[in-house]
Motif scaffolding. Structure first.
Motif, PDB file in Angstrom:
ATOM      1  N   GLY A 213       0.840  -1.199   0.000  1.00  0.00           N
ATOM      2  CA  GLY A 213       0.000   0.000   0.000  1.00  0.00           C
ATOM      3  C   GLY A 213       0.868   1.239   0.000  1.00  0.00           C
ATOM      4  O   GLY A 213       2.096   1.156  -0.163  1.00  0.00           O
TER       5      GLY A 213
ATOM      6  N   ALA B 186      -1.063  -8.205   3.497  1.00  0.00           N
ATOM      7  CA  ALA B 186      -0.939  -6.760   3.717  1.00  0.00           C
ATOM      8  C   ALA B 186      -1.117  -5.991   2.405  1.00  0.00           C
ATOM      9  O   ALA B 186      -0.764  -4.811   2.327  1.00  0.00           O
ATOM     10  CB  ALA B 186       0.415  -6.435   4.351  1.00  0.00           C
TER      11      ALA B 186
ATOM     12  N   ALA C 184       7.025 -11.739   2.973  1.00  0.00           N
ATOM     13  CA  ALA C 184       8.217 -11.801   3.832  1.00  0.00           C
ATOM     14  C   ALA C 184       8.138 -10.739   4.914  1.00  0.00           C
ATOM     15  O   ALA C 184       7.646  -9.630   4.686  1.00  0.00           O
ATOM     16  CB  ALA C 184       9.483 -11.589   3.001  1.00  0.00           C
ATOM     17  N   ASP C 185       8.639 -11.114   6.072  1.00  0.00           N
ATOM     18  CA  ASP C 185       8.777 -10.189   7.197  1.00  0.00           C
ATOM     19  C   ASP C 185      10.229  -9.715   7.193  1.00  0.00           C
ATOM     20  O   ASP C 185      11.152 -10.523   7.365  1.00  0.00           O
ATOM     21  CB  ASP C 185       8.450 -10.956   8.492  1.00  0.00           C
TER      22      ASP C 185
ATOM     23  N   THR D  84      11.964  -8.320   9.287  1.00  0.00           N
ATOM     24  CA  THR D  84      12.718  -8.469  10.534  1.00  0.00           C
ATOM     25  C   THR D  84      13.357  -9.862  10.628  1.00  0.00           C
ATOM     26  O   THR D  84      14.074 -10.139  11.585  1.00  0.00           O
ATOM     27  CB  THR D  84      11.826  -8.236  11.777  1.00  0.00           C
TER      28      THR D  84
ATOM     29  N   ALA E 209       9.740  -0.863   3.591  1.00  0.00           N
ATOM     30  CA  ALA E 209       8.899  -1.302   4.707  1.00  0.00           C
ATOM     31  C   ALA E 209       9.261  -0.502   5.958  1.00  0.00           C
ATOM     32  O   ALA E 209      10.444  -0.313   6.263  1.00  0.00           O
ATOM     33  CB  ALA E 209       9.076  -2.796   4.956  1.00  0.00           C
TER      34      ALA E 209
ATOM     35  N   ILE F 134       7.491   1.072  10.026  1.00  0.00           N
ATOM     36  CA  ILE F 134       6.368   1.361  10.921  1.00  0.00           C
ATOM     37  C   ILE F 134       6.725   2.577  11.770  1.00  0.00           C
ATOM     38  O   ILE F 134       7.909   2.901  11.942  1.00  0.00           O
ATOM     39  CB  ILE F 134       5.992   0.151  11.819  1.00  0.00           C
TER      40      ILE F 134
ATOM     41  N   VAL G 230      11.809  -3.365  12.592  1.00  0.00           N
ATOM     42  CA  VAL G 230      11.392  -3.169  11.191  1.00  0.00           C
ATOM     43  C   VAL G 230      12.273  -2.117  10.510  1.00  0.00           C
ATOM     44  O   VAL G 230      12.850  -2.364   9.447  1.00  0.00           O
ATOM     45  CB  VAL G 230       9.901  -2.753  11.100  1.00  0.00           C
TER      46      VAL G 230
ATOM     47  N   THR H 206      14.004   3.950   2.321  1.00  0.00           N
ATOM     48  CA  THR H 206      13.073   4.987   2.756  1.00  0.00           C
ATOM     49  C   THR H 206      13.467   5.453   4.152  1.00  0.00           C
ATOM     50  O   THR H 206      13.331   4.705   5.126  1.00  0.00           O
ATOM     51  CB  THR H 206      11.624   4.486   2.782  1.00  0.00           C
ATOM     52  N   ALA H 207      13.972   6.669   4.224  1.00  0.00           N
ATOM     53  CA  ALA H 207      14.183   7.296   5.532  1.00  0.00           C
ATOM     54  C   ALA H 207      12.922   8.121   5.820  1.00  0.00           C
ATOM     55  O   ALA H 207      11.797   7.611   5.731  1.00  0.00           O
ATOM     56  CB  ALA H 207      15.441   8.149   5.522  1.00  0.00           C
ATOM     57  N   SER H 208      13.095   9.378   6.125  1.00  0.00           N
ATOM     58  CA  SER H 208      11.974  10.266   6.450  1.00  0.00           C
ATOM     59  C   SER H 208      12.595  11.642   6.682  1.00  0.00           C
ATOM     60  O   SER H 208      13.811  11.749   6.909  1.00  0.00           O
ATOM     61  CB  SER H 208      11.300   9.789   7.753  1.00  0.00           C
TER      62      SER H 208
ATOM     63  N   GLY I  86       8.348  13.867   3.227  1.00  0.00           N
ATOM     64  CA  GLY I  86       7.621  14.671   4.206  1.00  0.00           C
ATOM     65  C   GLY I  86       6.387  13.880   4.625  1.00  0.00           C
ATOM     66  O   GLY I  86       6.357  12.654   4.508  1.00  0.00           O
ATOM     67  N   VAL I  87       5.376  14.557   5.103  1.00  0.00           N
ATOM     68  CA  VAL I  87       4.171  13.825   5.528  1.00  0.00           C
ATOM     69  C   VAL I  87       3.352  13.496   4.276  1.00  0.00           C
ATOM     70  O   VAL I  87       2.932  14.390   3.538  1.00  0.00           O
ATOM     71  CB  VAL I  87       3.337  14.640   6.533  1.00  0.00           C
TER      72      VAL I  87
ATOM     73  N   THR J  98      -0.892   8.649   3.366  1.00  0.00           N
ATOM     74  CA  THR J  98      -1.040   7.183   3.351  1.00  0.00           C
ATOM     75  C   THR J  98      -1.689   6.769   4.672  1.00  0.00           C
ATOM     76  O   THR J  98      -1.990   7.613   5.525  1.00  0.00           O
ATOM     77  CB  THR J  98       0.330   6.472   3.245  1.00  0.00           C
ATOM     78  N   ALA J  99      -1.813   5.458   4.842  1.00  0.00           N
ATOM     79  CA  ALA J  99      -2.415   4.948   6.080  1.00  0.00           C
ATOM     80  C   ALA J  99      -1.584   5.311   7.312  1.00  0.00           C
ATOM     81  O   ALA J  99      -2.123   5.394   8.425  1.00  0.00           O
ATOM     82  CB  ALA J  99      -2.552   3.430   5.980  1.00  0.00           C
TER      83      ALA J  99
ATOM     84  N   PRO K  90       0.291   8.192   8.514  1.00  0.00           N
ATOM     85  CA  PRO K  90      -0.061   9.360   9.348  1.00  0.00           C
ATOM     86  C   PRO K  90      -1.510   9.348   9.791  1.00  0.00           C
ATOM     87  O   PRO K  90      -1.832   9.856  10.866  1.00  0.00           O
ATOM     88  CB  PRO K  90       0.251  10.564   8.441  1.00  0.00           C
TER      89      PRO K  90
HETATM   90  N1  LIG Z   1       3.491   8.402   5.077  1.00  0.00           N
HETATM   91  C1  LIG Z   1       4.353   9.269   5.556  1.00  0.00           C
HETATM   92  O1  LIG Z   1       4.014  10.371   5.956  1.00  0.00           O
HETATM   93  C2  LIG Z   1       5.822   8.892   5.625  1.00  0.00           C
HETATM   94  C3  LIG Z   1       6.738   9.916   5.870  1.00  0.00           C
HETATM   95  C4  LIG Z   1       8.081   9.616   5.926  1.00  0.00           C
HETATM   96  C5  LIG Z   1       8.506   8.311   5.753  1.00  0.00           C
HETATM   97  N2  LIG Z   1       7.583   7.340   5.529  1.00  0.00           N
HETATM   98  C6  LIG Z   1       8.083   5.986   5.357  1.00  0.00           C
HETATM   99  O2  LIG Z   1       7.615   5.456   4.138  1.00  0.00           O
HETATM  100  C7  LIG Z   1       7.575   4.025   4.212  1.00  0.00           C
HETATM  101  C8  LIG Z   1       6.240   3.557   3.680  1.00  0.00           C
HETATM  102  O3  LIG Z   1       5.216   4.032   4.516  1.00  0.00           O
HETATM  103  P1  LIG Z   1       3.736   4.391   4.006  1.00  0.00           P
HETATM  104  O4  LIG Z   1       3.495   5.790   4.343  1.00  0.00           O
HETATM  105  O5  LIG Z   1       3.548   3.916   2.630  1.00  0.00           O
HETATM  106  O6  LIG Z   1       2.860   3.553   5.054  1.00  0.00           O
HETATM  107  P2  LIG Z   1       2.184   2.126   4.939  1.00  0.00           P
HETATM  108  O7  LIG Z   1       1.844   1.757   6.326  1.00  0.00           O
HETATM  109  O8  LIG Z   1       1.107   2.177   3.912  1.00  0.00           O
HETATM  110  O9  LIG Z   1       3.343   1.190   4.353  1.00  0.00           O
HETATM  111  C9  LIG Z   1       4.272   0.498   5.138  1.00  0.00           C
HETATM  112  C10 LIG Z   1       4.310  -0.923   4.629  1.00  0.00           C
HETATM  113  O10 LIG Z   1       5.336  -1.639   5.345  1.00  0.00           O
HETATM  114  C11 LIG Z   1       4.835  -2.928   5.606  1.00  0.00           C
HETATM  115  N3  LIG Z   1       5.513  -3.542   6.757  1.00  0.00           N
HETATM  116  C12 LIG Z   1       5.395  -3.217   8.074  1.00  0.00           C
HETATM  117  N4  LIG Z   1       6.110  -4.061   8.829  1.00  0.00           N
HETATM  118  C13 LIG Z   1       6.700  -4.938   7.976  1.00  0.00           C
HETATM  119  C14 LIG Z   1       7.553  -6.062   8.160  1.00  0.00           C
HETATM  120  N5  LIG Z   1       7.952  -6.461   9.383  1.00  0.00           N
HETATM  121  N6  LIG Z   1       7.968  -6.746   7.061  1.00  0.00           N
HETATM  122  C15 LIG Z   1       7.563  -6.372   5.826  1.00  0.00           C
HETATM  123  N7  LIG Z   1       6.751  -5.315   5.585  1.00  0.00           N
HETATM  124  C16 LIG Z   1       6.316  -4.617   6.656  1.00  0.00           C
HETATM  125  C17 LIG Z   1       3.355  -2.724   5.898  1.00  0.00           C
HETATM  126  O11 LIG Z   1       2.616  -3.924   5.776  1.00  0.00           O
HETATM  127  C18 LIG Z   1       2.991  -1.663   4.864  1.00  0.00           C
HETATM  128  O12 LIG Z   1       2.520  -2.214   3.659  1.00  0.00           O
HETATM  129  C19 LIG Z   1       7.874   3.674   5.674  1.00  0.00           C
HETATM  130  O13 LIG Z   1       9.228   3.296   5.783  1.00  0.00           O
HETATM  131  C20 LIG Z   1       7.633   4.987   6.385  1.00  0.00           C
HETATM  132  O14 LIG Z   1       8.371   5.081   7.587  1.00  0.00           O
HETATM  133  C21 LIG Z   1       6.255   7.592   5.456  1.00  0.00           C
END
Ligand SMILES: NC(=O)c1ccc[n+]([C@@H]2O[C@H](COP(=O)([O-])OP(=O)(O)OC[C@H]3O[C@@H](n4cnc5c(N)ncnc54)[C@H](O)[C@@H]3O)[C@@H](O)[C@H]2O)c1
Length: 252
Positions: free
Chosen positions: A16, A41, A62-63, A65, A91, A93, A114, A141-143, A187-188, A191-192, A194
């Motif tokens: 996602g 997922a 796959a996980d 971790t 990936a 959290i 993770v 992917t950092a942030s 940035g922000v 997605t699911a 925030p």
């Molecule tokens: N959305 C934001 O605002 C934002 C900002 C900065 C960074 N990020 C980073 O972007 C990346 C993607 O986040 P997103 O916003 O798409 O959120 P999201 O929750 O939609 O996506 C994260 C995905 O990681 C998967 N995941 C979680 N634990 C896992 C594990 N143990 N093994 C495999 N997969 C796992 C989840 O199932 C999910 O599909 C993340 O690293 C997040 O930290 C997001």
């Protein structure tokens, strides 16, 4: 011809959000995809979406971790397509909003595993095959919180800083092997993630808009566009860097 024509590419967290949007952009640019996420997922659905749009994708549950499961993602790329050209280690959290003092141990462990260990395992397994092949491009992917701090996000911010650290060192370690390693700092993004973090807060994820000088949340596809470029040969001199894709969040 697309920017990633025939490049065999792993994307984790592909179920996602940013991962799915990036998968669609990679496919549009001609990449051949090995998509991964936890079972159930959404990763299988992303693979089906890509195929329905004419792209090529397999899904590997796959996980990140668990090292053996990470190894199985890389093995699937080699077994199915014979090589690995690119990897987007995405990936992640976020944990819960709480100060460092009193931060719950179980959430600390989960975010550490993770974001830090997962990215580490992915890079190790990917670099092993890329080093043998003498080519490759990795984006982690950092942030924006890989560069600055935010109150109440101690382990998320710490792990995203760690992602920047391992990105820079891996880039230097492999720079003469024709392997580039970079990070994207979103940035922000809408997605699911925030939304879940701000559940119950008035405005939900939109409460983050004041932190985004551009005046809106980012779109997942806007991260995918940057990742596609970083993975492509057009970014041939770019390694060891973090690209802010954040509507000005970290411009100050
Ligand atoms: N959305 C934001 O605002 C934002 C900002 C900065 C960074 N990020 C980073 O972007 C990346 C993607 O986040 P997103 O916003 O798409 O959120 P999201 O929750 O939609 O996506 C994260 C995905 O990681 C998967 N995941 C979680 N634990 C896992 C594990 N143990 N093994 C495999 N997969 C796992 C989840 O199932 C999910 O599909 C993340 O690293 C997040 O930290 C997001």
């Amino acid at each position: 011809m697309g920017m990633l024509d025939q490049k065999v590419s792993i994307i984790t967290g592909a179920g996602g959000g940013i991962g799915r949007a990036t998968a669609e952009i990679f496919a549009r640019e001609g990449a051949v995809l090995v998509l991964s996420d936890l079972p159930n997922a959404g990763g299988q659905e992303t693979a089906e979406l890509v195929r329905s749009q004419g792209g090529e994708a397999i899904f590997v549950a796959a996980d990140v971790t668990k090292r053996a499961e990470v190894a199985s993602i890389v093995a699937a790329a080699i077994d199915t397509y014979g090589r690995l050209d690119c990897a987007f280690n995405n990936a992640g959290i976020v944990g819960v909003l709480h100060p460092l003092n009193g931060y719950p141990d179980d959430v600390f462990e989960a975010v550490l595993n993770v974001n830090f260990k997962g990215t580490w395992y992915c890079m190790q397994e990917e670099l092993a095959v890329m080093a043998k092949a003498g080519k490759g491009a990795i984006v982690n992917t950092a942030s924006v919180y890989g560069e600055v701090g935010a109150a109440n996000t101690p382990i998320y911010t710490a792990t995203k800083h760690a992602v920047m650290g391992m990105t820079k060192v891996a880039a230097l370690d492999h720079v003469t092997e024709n392997i580039r390693v970079n990070a994207v700092l979103p940035g922000v993004i809408d997605t699911a993630m925030p939304a879940a973090l701000m559940e119950g807060v008035p405005g939900g994820a939109d409460a983050f808009i004041p932190t985004m000088p551009i005046g809106r949340l980012g779109r997942a596809s806007e991260i995918g566009e940057a990742v596609a470029w970083l993975c492509s040969d057009r970014a041939s001199l770019v390694t060891g860097t973090g690209l802010d894709v954040d509507g000005g969040h970290n411009a100050h």
